[in-house]
Motif scaffolding. Structure first.
Motif, PDB file in Angstrom:
ATOM      1  N   ALA D 161       4.984   2.034  -6.609  1.00 33.75           N
ATOM      2  CA  ALA D 161       4.921   1.132  -7.680  1.00 33.75           C
ATOM      3  C   ALA D 161       4.036  -0.062  -7.444  1.00 33.75           C
ATOM      4  O   ALA D 161       3.074  -0.609  -8.028  1.00 33.75           O
ATOM      5  CB  ALA D 161       5.941   0.810  -8.695  1.00 33.75           C
ATOM      6  N   VAL D 162       4.692  -0.678  -6.333  1.00 32.82           N
ATOM      7  CA  VAL D 162       3.876  -2.024  -5.943  1.00 32.82           C
ATOM      8  C   VAL D 162       2.470  -1.740  -5.490  1.00 32.82           C
ATOM      9  O   VAL D 162       1.957  -2.590  -5.689  1.00 32.82           O
ATOM     10  CB  VAL D 162       4.935  -2.590  -4.946  1.00 32.82           C
ATOM     11  N   ILE D 163       2.338  -0.494  -4.813  1.00 33.81           N
ATOM     12  CA  ILE D 163       1.125  -0.187  -4.365  1.00 33.81           C
ATOM     13  C   ILE D 163       0.310   0.074  -5.457  1.00 33.81           C
ATOM     14  O   ILE D 163      -1.034  -0.280  -5.575  1.00 33.81           O
ATOM     15  CB  ILE D 163       1.218   1.089  -3.371  1.00 33.81           C
ATOM     16  N   ALA D 164       0.746   0.832  -6.651  1.00 31.85           N
ATOM     17  CA  ALA D 164      -0.006   0.894  -7.864  1.00 31.85           C
ATOM     18  C   ALA D 164      -0.529  -0.384  -8.500  1.00 31.85           C
ATOM     19  O   ALA D 164      -1.559  -0.402  -9.086  1.00 31.85           O
ATOM     20  CB  ALA D 164       0.779   1.911  -8.519  1.00 31.85           C
ATOM     21  N   LEU D 165       0.398  -1.172  -8.597  1.00 29.86           N
ATOM     22  CA  LEU D 165       0.267  -2.472  -8.970  1.00 29.86           C
ATOM     23  C   LEU D 165      -0.972  -3.043  -8.433  1.00 29.86           C
ATOM     24  O   LEU D 165      -1.934  -3.848  -8.969  1.00 29.86           O
ATOM     25  CB  LEU D 165       1.469  -3.447  -9.065  1.00 29.86           C
ATOM     26  N   ALA D 166      -1.030  -3.075  -6.995  1.00 29.40           N
ATOM     27  CA  ALA D 166      -1.960  -3.671  -6.193  1.00 29.40           C
ATOM     28  C   ALA D 166      -3.365  -3.006  -6.435  1.00 29.40           C
ATOM     29  O   ALA D 166      -4.627  -3.716  -6.323  1.00 29.40           O
ATOM     30  CB  ALA D 166      -1.530  -3.766  -4.836  1.00 29.40           C
ATOM     31  N   LEU D 167      -3.403  -1.908  -6.863  1.00 22.96           N
ATOM     32  CA  LEU D 167      -4.615  -1.029  -7.051  1.00 22.96           C
ATOM     33  C   LEU D 167      -5.498  -1.293  -8.438  1.00 22.96           C
ATOM     34  O   LEU D 167      -6.382  -0.718  -8.537  1.00 22.96           O
ATOM     35  CB  LEU D 167      -4.352   0.493  -6.816  1.00 22.96           C
ATOM     36  N   MET D 168      -4.544  -1.828  -9.535  1.00 21.74           N
ATOM     37  CA  MET D 168      -4.695  -1.984 -10.594  1.00 21.74           C
ATOM     38  C   MET D 168      -6.391  -2.424 -10.816  1.00 21.74           C
ATOM     39  O   MET D 168      -6.988  -1.718 -11.623  1.00 21.74           O
ATOM     40  CB  MET D 168      -3.811  -2.780 -11.649  1.00 21.74           C
ATOM     41  N   CYS D 169      -6.689  -3.416 -10.237  1.00 22.57           N
ATOM     42  CA  CYS D 169      -8.026  -4.082 -10.391  1.00 22.57           C
ATOM     43  C   CYS D 169      -8.953  -3.671  -9.473  1.00 22.57           C
ATOM     44  O   CYS D 169      -9.981  -4.110  -9.365  1.00 22.57           O
ATOM     45  CB  CYS D 169      -7.926  -5.801 -10.195  1.00 22.57           C
ATOM     46  N   GLN D 170      -8.773  -2.503  -8.732  1.00 27.76           N
ATOM     47  CA  GLN D 170      -9.525  -1.814  -7.745  1.00 27.76           C
ATOM     48  C   GLN D 170      -9.851  -2.916  -6.815  1.00 27.76           C
ATOM     49  O   GLN D 170     -11.225  -3.430  -6.733  1.00 27.76           O
ATOM     50  CB  GLN D 170     -10.538  -1.062  -8.484  1.00 27.76           C
TER      51      GLN D 170
END
Lengths: 273, 318, 526, 334
Positions: D161-170
């Motif tokens: 989830a943390v990685i997903a959060l980091a990827l949100m703004c590409q």
């Protein structure tokens, strides 16, 4: 230099406290006669002869406040001391032995939390008389549960530490382990709390006096405020100076206590670096 | 939640019982005979004995305790010696005034205190922080009745903007009653507010500072939220738990704190009722007041629990 | 001199002269009311029925709601007719015949009749000692009502001061029989919603907050003129005074600190009148302790008290020093020659030495305990402090113990004290002194006992002749001056702070013969 | 091809009660688009501090006192607060060490992701949610769990989830600060595989901070070994680890049986890292170095290029074989 700036609150607090203690010790030398005797003209505003003015019956406010410092400090140290001893011992026992002892003591803490404290004090003072020592004792005896709670939590975390375990292994009795190894290491936050309790004790004295429940044979800050409340407009010095004295002493406790809390409370330590 | 509540009540019951018993014994073993007070100075001994009998004061104290507890189970708080009226009626009448005062001042001091504390934490070690920290400590160091007297002096006597005391105005009957009460409440509520404000400011500052060290705050910063958003939206909500705890627990403490305010401002509240009951040895009113305070603690605790579940999804009661 | 004849005339002469003339406005029918008076009261009334139990906070409200048969006015301390318009006293002092005021209605509209008087008095007699006002009616056997407007009191013993008793500040009020009869008088709902015949009608009582009254348009006497009369309960004196300064309160019943009087007077809109009272403040000796039976000790203590300093420092000379055991406020009964010894420290020390109380190495002869009960009268605790200070000059150390009201009786009964402080009204009739000095009186805290004094008090009661009574009470005062059971210190005066826009308070001249203390029927907005 | 990220002469000082602490001292490295760099070293060597500095996220008592951090040519050090805020998460995002605490515990994960995106891009909540769902799927989480609270996830899921959060703004650069420390072995594996996959799929530039050399070896094109606030050695991963040119790298590698084996612990080299308030004046590793020579305690070693794209901060980097063989060193630098 930078570290001195960090210590400003502590230094200020200690200086204020030292001043108060000095005044308390010097009171008999400065004002040898009974401060409650009316030897001056009444309602004198502050001047050279009476730097803090006189009250409605011609008593020197400065003399009463100087002697009153003793009462306030007695309240602060006496009541907080009683609370410290009771709270530490009971909290430590509760945390260390656990089980039934803990259950019973914890219920006791809770019960004291439930009862409205000031009314308990008022009731006892109203009923048994406003003797100074009795009041100090009852204030102290109603304050200890918060110390006990802190001590209990401290003991719970500290009793598994190495030195405690080592002492147990070396054959020391439970009370020895508790009071010579665990308690001394966990007393910090209790001390910090004690400073705040001192402040509370001084405020309680003032509050009781304001309600007319203090020993009439003794000059105290609360008494002067009590007498002065009728003269806010005509003799404001009767209100302002004791108010300031209380604020100063309380400030010193808060400054010292705040610093202690920062240093000694494990929860407040360890910055992000 | 309901099951949890039931369990909580079961848990708290022995504590309440213990507190009630302690109160009873303390009050009833205290010197000072309510019958003497009731009968008045001139009363003959026989009348005092008669009064004692009719109020059940002649029975041994433990028997009286039993009677009291049984009556309590039936919701009977007894009959005031001093007012010759049912205690419950008196308590409810006076509790309204106190609760109004306490809740409103509490509301504002939590709101403003928390905001001030969070603001100070956000500007940690800067001038605003110092001002707020020292200012609130100074405020905290002033006796509450002293603040009250100063407020009256300034706003009621000197400026004559606000009424100095009481709850009702007799001079201007045109106003709707609630406005009248609101106007009378400004000074006492401000007094109580100023007294509790530092507590919440200090609490909020400390817990926001603590939360500010947490990783998710760094995450929020890393995401690029502004400092205001970081503090007010992310840190504050997580830092509110201690505030809620203290607010819940202090409900009954406030009741007694209100005593001094009620005395200064002649606010017809419960604190004064109880204080006067001490002098009058009005045992039933005293006991009722203590019981009321006890119940407040329990209710306060319960409200705290409910707010916890809202503030922190990790808290689940079952 | 004129006063004496007037008073004795009132007691003796029956006749139409005594009935009040019907005022002009009552004949024209319409009364107009204007303004609100808020009175700062320091105590909650709690309960309005003061006939049976003492409710200290109710008296000053009741005077406006209820009526007595007769009352004392507050200007000359003379009796004026209230519900009774005239009365006749039989020569054997055992039959009193009261003519009642016609056309009086209770606030609920029911007519007031002699039946109400009969029920009120007989119920108190029936309750006996349990009723706080019993002492005023204890000699009455029964009340007869030959018609609606006549009440005849039959006494068991001759009593010459029934009229004074009925007018006493703490005397009973006439209660409505139709609301009380057949119920428990102590639990009657009318105790909380009083119905009377007085100038104001009860509207509401909010516990801890206020009592609100409205004018009674059918009031038989003069007034009322106010549209509204409110008693706001302000237990804290400084709060009450600030409310007065802020204009929210029109009159404060409690006396302000005397040291503040000058400033208060200078506040715009505030007036302060000083009105003498019959209250004497004193401290008495505990005769249960053998040492205080030694007259030398009592004299020494009295001589060491500097009344002038006390009056000057605590009261800024606004009250009088008390030299006798009665009060100079009632001259006909006051014997100014029966005086306390003058202030004389040397003589005091000599007497103490002679009595065997030598100074110790620390300069202290003895330590004594003084108990004091704070009251509404200003300065009891301050006086005790001053006594402590003044007696320290002759080597007597005083421990002051402030005892709250509830513990008063118990504390006194412990008999551990040396001095007991007191202060209360001794008039207007000198018979009120009996409380303090008679052997069996429950308020004789000193346990002073002198059979001669007891006898004289009985004699004083059994006469209506003022000249004769003057002699009797003068003799009592002479004995007391010699015996010195207590040290009277101060003849108290009230300070009455009020807003200048109000006129017609009970101590204002226009109230003579029309209003008793704490009646606001004449108060009007200027 | 220009550098996406360029760090030059970076120095970071911390104010402590004992005095100023040079946590990072003269660090320089570059990162090209699509490239991945591993930062390895013992705890306290300055890896994380360096990472935080790249986003200007240093705690209150830390300050960048020298050097530049250029992201796409823009100097983060000199930029205004607002500019930095705009760069964060858009250009450079970070996956924090401890997934357990990196998420706000009182807000739903999906809400946190949406808030991150809407802070930077003018998208509606619905659009943001769509994106969050897609990313959730990408990181191997069920989109149905989007509206869960962090405490309802297991450790491995939280890290995803943390990685997903980091990827949100590409973001173009992803910093991963010890992304696997708090996880069990299986989850560690999965997260590393996930990062490898994402890197390939999105063409991310990745900086992996870890003391787990095997993880770095697996994921990174290049590696920088840090010691006591400095880069000891830097170069292509395989070459550097197989053939170190610095005694510290050698010690680090030697404590692992085989680089490409499963390794969970980094066995320590004897001794402790130096006190950074008063660091050794010469070579910082010298006190612990088994091969230390007199010069090492006297002269600070320069960073020397030992081969194209390979640098080492050792006096003997060019004669490393001779040094470790314990033979006489012919050409002692002065």
């Amino acid at each position: 230099m930078r570290s001195l700036a960090r210590e400003t609150p502590l230094i200020l607090g200690l200086a204020l406290l030292a001043f108060m203690v000095a005044v308390a010790l010097l009171a008999p030398a400065l004002y040898p006669s009974n401060p409650l005797f009316s030897n001056a003209p009444p309602m004198q505003p502050p001047d050279w002869a009476y730097p803090l003015g006189t009250d409605h019956t011609g008593r020197d406010v400065a003399a009463m406040l100087a002697w009153g410092t003793r009462v306030s400090l007695l309240f602060a140290f006496g009541a907080a001391g009683i609370s410290l001893v009771c709270g530490t011992v009971l909290g430590a026992i509760s945390g260390y032995f656990g089980g039934l002892v803990d259950d019973v003591l914890s219920r006791l803490f809770e019960m004291f939390n439930i009862v409205p404290r000031l009314f308990l004090i008022i009731l006892v003072v109203a009923v048994f008389g406003s003797y100074l020592w009795l009041t100090v004792a009852i204030v102290g005896l109603t304050m200890w549960p918060s110390n006990a709670r802190i001590m209990r939590a401290q003991v719970l975390t500290l009793k598994s530490r190495g030195y405690a375990q080592a002492a147990i292994v070396s054959g020391a009795g439970p009370f020895t382990v508790l009071f010579s190894h665990v308690v001394p290491n966990g007393i910090g936050p209790v001390m910090a709390n004690s400073m705040l309790q001192m402040a509370y004790a001084v405020l309680t004295e003032a509050g009781l006096a304001f309600l007319g429940l203090s020993d009439p044979n003794i000059a105290s800050w609360g008494q002067v405020l009590y007498w002065g409340q009728g003269f806010i407009a005509s003799a404001p010095w009767m209100i302002i100076f004791p108010g300031l004295a209380i604020a100063m002493l309380l400030m010193s406790f808060h400054l010292i206590g705040g610093t202690l809390q920062e240093r000694l409370d494990p929860r407040q330590q360890g910055a992000m670096a | 939640m309901l099951r949890y509540l039931a369990r909580r009540i079961l848990q708290i019951f022995p504590v309440v019982l213990l507190a009630v018993m302690m109160n009873f014994l303390l009050i009833n073993l205290a010197p000072g005979d309510p019958a003497v007070v009731m009968a008045g100075e001139h009363a003959p001994v026989e009348y005092i004995a008669e009064l004692r009998k009719s109020y059940g004061l002649d029975a041994p104290v433990l028997e009286r305790l039993g009677t009291y507890l049984v009556k309590l189970m039936h919701g009977d708080l007894g009959y005031s010696f001093a007012y010759r009226r049912p205690v419950l009626e008196l308590l409810l009448e006076r509790a309204q005034a106190t609760m109004l005062l306490v809740l409103i001042s509490q509301f504002f001091s939590i709101l403003l205190g928390t905001w001030l504390g969070a603001y100070a934490a956000r500007h940690h070690n800067r001038i605003a922080d110092k001002l707020i920290s020292y200012g609130t400590i100074l405020l905290y160091c002033m006796p509450i009745f002293w603040i009250g007297m100063m407020l009256i002096m300034i706003f009621a006597v000197k400026l004559q903007w606000l009424p100095s005391s009481g709850m009702t105005s007799f001079m201007s009957f045109g106003r709707p009653r609630w406005i009248d009460i609101a106007i009378h409440m400004i000074l006492p509520a401000t007094c109580l507010f100023l007294h509790t404000l530092p507590i919440y400011a200090k609490l909020a500052r400390a817990s926001v500072l603590e939360v500010a060290r947490e990783d998710f705050i760094t995450t929020a910063r890393a995401i690029g939220f502004s400092e205001r958003v970081v503090y007010m939206r992310h840190a504050l909500r997580n830092a509110l738990l201690p505030t809620v705890t203290v607010a819940g627990l202090s409900l009954s403490a406030l009741l007694t704190g209100a005593l001094l305010v009620e005395t200064v401002f002649a606010w017809p509240g419960l604190g004064r009722l109880m204080f006067e009951a001490v002098s009058a040895r009005d045992y039933p009113v005293l006991m009722g007041g203590f019981l009321f305070a006890t119940l407040l603690v329990i209710i306060g605790n319960f409200i705290v629990d409910v707010i916890y579940t809202y503030l922190d999804p990790r808290v689940i009661y079952s | 001199m004129k006063r004496r004849t007037f008073l004795s005339g009132m007691a003796l002469l029956p006749g139409t002269l005594m009935s009040a003339p019907v005022p002009a406005w009552a004949q024209s029918g319409k009364k107009t009311f204007k303004g609100t008076l808020v009175v700062a009261a320091s105590l909650d009334p709690k309960n309005f029925n003061t006939n049976y139990d003492t409710f200290g906070g109710a008296n000053y409200i009741n005077f406006n709601i209820m009526s007595k048969l007769v009352k004392y006015d507050h200007v000359k301390n003379e009796i004026f007719p209230d519900l009774a318009t005239s009365w006749e006293i039989a020569p054997d002092l055992k039959t009193y015949t009261f003519k009642l005021r016609p056309g009086v209605k209770w606030h609920d509209g029911k007519p007031f009749t002699s039946a109400d008087v009969k029920w009120t008095i007989e119920d108190i007699v029936r309750e006996g000692d349990r009723a706080a006002t019993y002492k005023f009616v204890s000699d009455i056997e029964r009340v007869e009502t030959p018609d609606d407007l006549t009440a005849v009191l039959r006494l068991a013993r001759p009593n010459g001061i029934i009229i004074q008793n009925f007018a006493s500040y703490n005397g009973f009020n006439i209660l409505p029989k139709h609301l009380y009869e057949g119920s428990s008088v102590r639990d009657n709902p009318a105790n909380l919603k009083p119905v009377g015949t007085g100038p104001f009608r009860f509207v509401e009582y909010v516990v801890g907050s206020h009592v609100l009254l409205e004018p009674n348009p059918n009031y038989y006497g003069e007034g009322p003129y106010l549209e509204r009369l409110a008693f706001q309960i302000l237990p804290n004196l400084s709060t009450a005074l600030m409310a007065l300064e802020a204009g929210q309160v029109g009159y404060v019943t409690a006396s302000p600190p005397f040291a503040d009087a000058a400033r208060l007077k200078s506040v715009k809109g505030i007036a302060i009148d000083s009105t003498p009272s019959t209250i004497v403040m004193w401290f008495g000796f505990n005769f249960d302790k053998p040492m205080w039976r030694d007259i030398r000790l009592r004299r020494a203590v009295s001589m060491a008290i500097n009344r002038d300093e006390l009056v000057g420092k605590l009261y800024l000379n606004l009250v009088k020093p008390a030299w006798g055991h009665f009060t100079s406020a009632v001259p006909w009964a006051n014997d100014a020659t029966a005086r306390q010894p003058e202030f004389n420290l040397a003589e005091a020390e000599r007497l103490l030495d002679e009595a065997g109380y030598k100074k110790g190495a620390d300069g202290i002869r003895m330590t004594v305990q003084m108990i004091v009960f704070p009251t509404n009268i200003w300065g009891s605790v301050e006086q005790a402090q001053m006594v402590k200070q003044q007696l320290s000059a002759v080597g007597i150390r005083v421990d002051v113990k402030v005892v709250e009201f509830a513990l008063r009786v118990e504390e006194i009964n412990k008999r551990g004290f040396d001095f007991v402080h007191g202060g209360g009204t001794r008039g207007p009739d000198p018979s009120e002194m009996i409380d303090y000095y008679e052997s069996k009186s429950s308020r004789n805290n000193m346990k002073y006992s002198n059979p001669k004094v007891d006898e004289l008090f009985i004699a004083g009661r059994a006469s209506v002749d003022q000249g004769e009574r003057t002699k009797i009470y003068s003799e009592i005062q002479k004995i007391l001056a010699a015996d010195q059971p207590m040290v009277p210190m101060v003849e108290y005066s009230y300070l009455r702070p009020y807003r200048q826009e109000y006129r017609g308070f009970s101590w204002h001249p226009e109230a003579a013969g029309k209003a008793s203390e704490h009646m606001y029927n004449l108060v009007r907005l200027a | 091809m220009s550098h996406l990220l360029e760090v030059a002469g970076l120095r970071i000082d911390f104010t402590t009660r004992r005095g100023s602490l040079g946590a990072v001292n003269d660090i320089s490295f570059t990162l090209r688009a699509g490239e991945s760099l591993g930062l390895v070293g013992e705890s306290g060597c300055g890896k994380s501090t360096t990472a935080y500095a790249l986003m200007r996220l240093l705690p209150g008592n830390g300050r960048i006192t020298a050097g530049k951090v250029l992201i796409d040519g823009k100097d983060i050090v000199a930029a205004s607060e607002d500019e930095v805020r705009r760069i964060r998460w858009q250009d450079i995002a970070i996956v924090f060490q401890n997934a357990m605490t990196a998420l706000n515990p009182v807000r739903r994960i999906g809400d946190q992701m949406v808030a991150a995106l809407t802070e930077h891009q003018p998208v509606s909540r619905a659009e943001a949610l769509d994106r969050a769902r897609a990313i959730f799927e990408k990181v191997g989480l069920s989109p149905s769990r989007l509206m869960n609270y962090p405490h309802e996830f297991s450790g491995g899921m939280k890290q995803r989830a943390v990685i997903a959060l980091a990827l949100m703004c590409q973001p173009r650069i992803l910093l991963a600060d010890e992304p696997t420390t708090a996880l069990d072995v299986v989850a560690q594996r999965q997260v590393l595989e996930l990062l490898a996959g994402l890197k390939a799929e999105f063409g991310l530039s990745l900086i992996l901070i870890s003391h787990d050399i095997s993880a770095v070896a697996e994921l990174c094109d290049r590696v920088a070994v840090m010691y006591a606030g400095q880069i000891a050695e830097e170069g292509p991963t395989r070459e550097t680890l197989l053939n170190p040119r610095h005694p510290y790298t050698r010690g680090l590698v030697a404590s692992i049986p085989s680089i490409y084996d499963e390794i969970t612990t980094l066995s320590s080299i004897e001794g402790v890292p130096p006190d950074l308030v008063n660091p050794p004046l010469a070579c910082r590793f010298a006190p612990r170095c088994p091969h230390a020579q007199p010069i090492c305690a006297q002269v600070p070693p320069p960073m020397v290029e030992v081969a194209p794209g390979r640098r080492s901060r050792c006096h003997f980097a060019t004669q490393f074989d001779v040094l470790i063989a314990g033979k006489e060193i012919a050409n002692v630098p002065t």
